[in-house]
Scaffold this active site. Structure first.
Site, PDB file in Angstrom:
ATOM      1  N   CYS A  63       0.826  -1.204   0.000  1.00 48.60           N
ATOM      2  CA  CYS A  63       0.000   0.000   0.000  1.00 48.60           C
ATOM      3  C   CYS A  63       0.860   1.254   0.000  1.00 48.60           C
ATOM      4  O   CYS A  63       1.953   1.261   0.561  1.00 48.60           O
ATOM      5  CB  CYS A  63      -0.877   0.020   1.242  1.00 48.60           C
ATOM      6  N   ARG A 122       5.370  -0.005  -6.050  1.00 46.05           N
ATOM      7  CA  ARG A 122       5.313  -0.767  -4.796  1.00 46.05           C
ATOM      8  C   ARG A 122       4.396  -1.991  -4.908  1.00 46.05           C
ATOM      9  O   ARG A 122       4.463  -2.880  -4.069  1.00 46.05           O
ATOM     10  CB  ARG A 122       4.786   0.141  -3.676  1.00 46.05           C
ATOM     11  N   TRP A 174      -2.926  -2.702  -1.568  1.00 38.05           N
ATOM     12  CA  TRP A 174      -2.517  -4.094  -1.856  1.00 38.05           C
ATOM     13  C   TRP A 174      -3.300  -4.941  -0.873  1.00 38.05           C
ATOM     14  O   TRP A 174      -3.062  -4.885   0.330  1.00 38.05           O
ATOM     15  CB  TRP A 174      -1.009  -4.201  -1.632  1.00 38.05           C
ATOM     16  N   ASN A 227      -2.083   2.337   5.665  1.00 40.08           N
ATOM     17  CA  ASN A 227      -1.152   1.240   5.373  1.00 40.08           C
ATOM     18  C   ASN A 227      -0.967   0.452   6.659  1.00 40.08           C
ATOM     19  O   ASN A 227      -0.810   1.052   7.722  1.00 40.08           O
ATOM     20  CB  ASN A 227       0.230   1.773   4.971  1.00 40.08           C
ATOM     21  N   GLY A 228      -0.918  -0.879   6.565  1.00 43.97           N
ATOM     22  CA  GLY A 228      -0.703  -1.688   7.768  1.00 43.97           C
ATOM     23  C   GLY A 228      -1.895  -2.582   8.027  1.00 43.97           C
ATOM     24  O   GLY A 228      -2.770  -2.750   7.171  1.00 43.97           O
ATOM     25  N   GLU A 265      19.138 -17.183  -6.147  1.00 44.38           N
ATOM     26  CA  GLU A 265      18.693 -15.873  -6.622  1.00 44.38           C
ATOM     27  C   GLU A 265      18.258 -15.941  -8.092  1.00 44.38           C
ATOM     28  O   GLU A 265      17.266 -15.325  -8.483  1.00 44.38           O
ATOM     29  CB  GLU A 265      19.832 -14.848  -6.414  1.00 44.38           C
ATOM     30  N   LYS A 317      14.591 -14.864  -9.368  1.00 44.88           N
ATOM     31  CA  LYS A 317      14.371 -13.839 -10.393  1.00 44.88           C
ATOM     32  C   LYS A 317      13.462 -14.377 -11.477  1.00 44.88           C
ATOM     33  O   LYS A 317      12.523 -13.720 -11.896  1.00 44.88           O
ATOM     34  CB  LYS A 317      15.688 -13.398 -11.046  1.00 44.88           C
ATOM     35  N   GLU A 376       9.750 -14.981 -10.169  1.00 45.79           N
ATOM     36  CA  GLU A 376       8.917 -13.842  -9.763  1.00 45.79           C
ATOM     37  C   GLU A 376       8.486 -12.971 -10.926  1.00 45.79           C
ATOM     38  O   GLU A 376       7.419 -12.381 -10.881  1.00 45.79           O
ATOM     39  CB  GLU A 376       9.554 -13.015  -8.637  1.00 45.79           C
ATOM     40  N   HIS A 383      20.643 -36.297  -4.561  1.00 43.17           N
ATOM     41  CA  HIS A 383      19.767 -36.635  -3.427  1.00 43.17           C
ATOM     42  C   HIS A 383      18.296 -36.365  -3.750  1.00 43.17           C
ATOM     43  O   HIS A 383      17.485 -36.268  -2.846  1.00 43.17           O
ATOM     44  CB  HIS A 383      20.212 -35.856  -2.191  1.00 43.17           C
ATOM     45  N   LYS A 401       6.729  -4.143  -3.871  1.00 39.79           N
ATOM     46  CA  LYS A 401       8.139  -3.778  -3.771  1.00 39.79           C
ATOM     47  C   LYS A 401       8.604  -3.782  -2.322  1.00 39.79           C
ATOM     48  O   LYS A 401       9.691  -4.226  -1.995  1.00 39.79           O
ATOM     49  CB  LYS A 401       8.357  -2.402  -4.409  1.00 39.79           C
TER      50      LYS A 401
END
Ligand code: M6R
Length: 608
Positions: A2, A27, A74, A100-101, A481, A485, A488, A504, A603
């Site tokens: 948010c 964001r 969001w 926000n929150g 990583e 990448k 996502e 394994h 973000k």
């Protein structure tokens, strides 16, 4: 996640708020809304989807007023619908709130209010705030917000306007950042400086459990207990141009290409080649205790966590310090015993990641000292740590973190080198490390010069639904990583594995439709990696190798080779991650994905 932007001043609020919302788009959000006040009239509009949707809705409407609040949501409580979008109002539509929150006791409060006959229009926790502020209002909006703060549990950054109090915005913070912007034409409040940096770079940070009242001519701050606060203004370095595409199709690609510069920025003024000892002014306040540190715990999330995983190898290579790396979101469930003089090092681009902040607070409670490597100056993590180092990499807008990862690795190397030189690392090794660091920006340019080749590799494999990334030692976190990448931004399923684990289990997956990206620079893991690659080839799995320039052997085995220049073994990750970033970018591009704003992601992850 948010985003909040507010304005009260001499200019029309609507265009300023819409522009601010666009700057907050990166964001991540799923709906947006705005409320503009003129006298006792408040016009409120909300819509689902992109800001362009909201703009279309407002097009042609006369919305005048020099005070307003705006929000990107969001979804956490309730689906992304227009009813759940912010601003929310109380039942009489006197008060308008953006938030926000998460209000943790909202369910109990809602039930109580419903029993009093209050009708709710949304499924959100935020509406509880609006209803409470409406009920608590007795002539002072500031007092109504203060009283409400004492009734709610959880986290919030809120901004509130009231019909009876024109030209005034009250904001309050607990666990979710808010920054006041000061300009000649009025005052701003935002969750993120990027929303107001076009208009001002003079900011004042609101701290935990503080409130502020903003008007066109000034602002006043106070604690939740109504104690007035004076705080000096800070100047932010970011410019609006930093948040523009500059001819690149996406911020992610722009940020990948910025890496030669962001590595220079991470090193600028911090290298002392003759002594082989870096200078890190930001950690000098704790140097007397830090130099005796024998136990370090790195905490972070996502890509920053993977940087921490490389960091562990760096500290082990260059220092005598025991290092643990913890996912911040799991940290609190561990029964960690901190020996005396333990330091906790948080890595965070945004400096606002809720899990990382919570881990720091928990560690502080247990008596550890706190350090940070943070990109956003003045962010919560930078303020709650005792000392630290800034990335100085400029805003990272693409949701997928790229330039901050390599910048974090450069800074971790500097920190390890500084401590190592204080311990047993020789002058020769120190000087050698600094020379190698200085060469990195040009070496990254060499990797970037293969972008066309990497794009062609991506074109060949982007339709494969499952990918494997393998590495060992320094490059095992690069495999993790690289897989993150790819998944996502392209939504392709990918897994990162230490190559030694292949036998394994994961080797069962290998088939001609599953490409493996093998990070195989010429280092002391090389021969073992070659054996792993042979095992994959024997099962007809395609292999894309990221290998050292001039490695002819790998060309005979792998299907594709992407070269990185030769550097010190422990610096290889700063180069080997760049092809992974580009591969992910081009796969996502061929698949037509929304690269800078991938679905469901934000973000800055400000909820736990
Ligand atoms: O701002 P932070 O570095 O604390 O963020 C941590 C993660 O949320 C972040 O790295 C996330 O995993 C990115 N989407 C990775 O590209």
């Amino acid at each position: 996640m948010c985003g909040i932007v507010c304005y009260v001043g001499k200019k029309q609020a609507k265009p300023i708020l819409l522009d601010g919302l666009k700057q907050l788009e990166y964001r991540g959000y799923d709906s947006a809304g705005v409320a503009v006040q003129q006298g006792s009239d408040i016009d409120c509009y909300r819509s689902v989807g992109k800001i362009a949707e909201l703009e279309r809705k407002l097009n042609g409407l006369e919305i005048n007023g020099t005070t307003g609040i705006a929000h990107t949501r969001w979804a956490t409580h309730g689906e992304p619908t227009e009813e759940n979008a912010h601003p929310h109002s109380d039942q009489d539509e006197n008060v308008f709130v953006i938030h926000n929150g998460i209000i943790e006791n909202y369910h109990m409060l809602k039930k109580k209010l419903e029993k009093q006959g209050i009708k709710f229009r949304s499924e959100t926790d935020t509406e509880v705030l609006a209803q409470l502020i409406g009920l608590n209002y007795e002539g002072s909006l500031n007092e109504a917000v203060r009283k409400t703060m004492s009734q709610v549990e959880g986290t919030f950054g809120v901004a509130v306007i009231h019909k009876d109090v024109p030209d005034e915005i009250v904001i309050a913070r607990r666990g979710s950042p808010l920054i006041i912007g000061v300009s000649e034409d009025g005052h701003f409040a935002a969750s993120d400086v990027s929303a107001m940096v076009r208009y001002t770079n003079k900011v004042v940070h609101l701290e935990e459990n503080e409130l502020a009242t903003l008007t066109a001519d000034g602002f006043s701050m106070s604690t939740a207990q109504a104690k007035p606060i004076e705080r000096s203004m800070e100047t932010v370095e970011w410019r609006i141009e930093d948040a523009e595409l500059d001819g690149f199709p996406h911020f992610m690609l722009k940020e990948i290409y910025e890496q030669p510069e962001t590595i220079k920025n991470a090193l600028r003024g911090r290298l002392e080649p003759g002594e082989g000892v870096p200078k890190l002014g930001g950690i000098m306040p704790v140097w007397d205790t830090l130099k005796e540190c024998r136990h370090l715990v790195i905490v972070a999330c996502g890509t920053s966590y993977y940087a921490g995983c490389v960091g562990r190898y760096l500290f082990e290579k260059l220092t005598e310090i025991d290092v643990e790396v913890e996912l911040a979101s799991e940290f609190r469930y561990r029964k960690l015993n901190f020996p005396p003089n333990t330091f906790i090092l948080a890595l965070s681009q945004s400096g606002e990641t809720a899990d990382t902040l919570a881990a720091l607070r928990e560690a502080k409670r247990k008596g550890a000292s706190l350090l940070g490597v943070v990109n956003v100056v003045g962010s919560s993590i930078s303020r709650e740590t005792e000392a630290g180092v800034y990335n100085h990499a400029g805003p990272e807008i693409g949701v997928a973190s790229t330039k901050i990862f390599t910048s974090q690795l450069a800074i971790l190397t500097l920190m390890a080198l500084l401590l190592g030189r204080h311990q047993n690392l020789s002058l020769t090794e120190g000087v050698e490390a600094i020379r190698a660091l200085q060469a990195l920006p040009d070496q990254i340019k060499t990797v970037l010069s293969q972008a066309n080749h990497i794009e062609a590799v991506a074109e060949q494999y982007y339709k494969c639904g499952n990918w494997l990334f393998l590495g060992r030692k320094y490059n095992y976190p690069i495999a993790l990583e690289g897989a993150l990448k790819l998944k996502e931004i392209s939504y392709i399923h990918a897994e990162g594995y230490p190559a030694g684990e292949m036998k394994h289990g994961p080797i069962a997956l290998i088939n001609p439709d599953m490409p493996t990206v093998a990070v195989v620079p010429r280092d002391d893991m090389y021969e073992k990696m070659i054996s792993n690659i042979q095992e994959i080839k024997s099962r007809r799995g395609p292999v894309i190798a990221i290998a050292t320039q001039g490695d002819e052997k790998i060309r005979e085995i792998a299907d594709e080779v992407i070269e990185i220049p030769e550097t010190l073994q422990y610096l290889n990750p700063i180069l080997s991650v760049v092809p992974c970033q580009l591969l992910a970018y081009y796969c996502a591009s061929f698949l037509g994905r929304d690269i800078d704003k991938p679905r469901n992601l934000a973000k800055s992850v400000t909820v736990e």
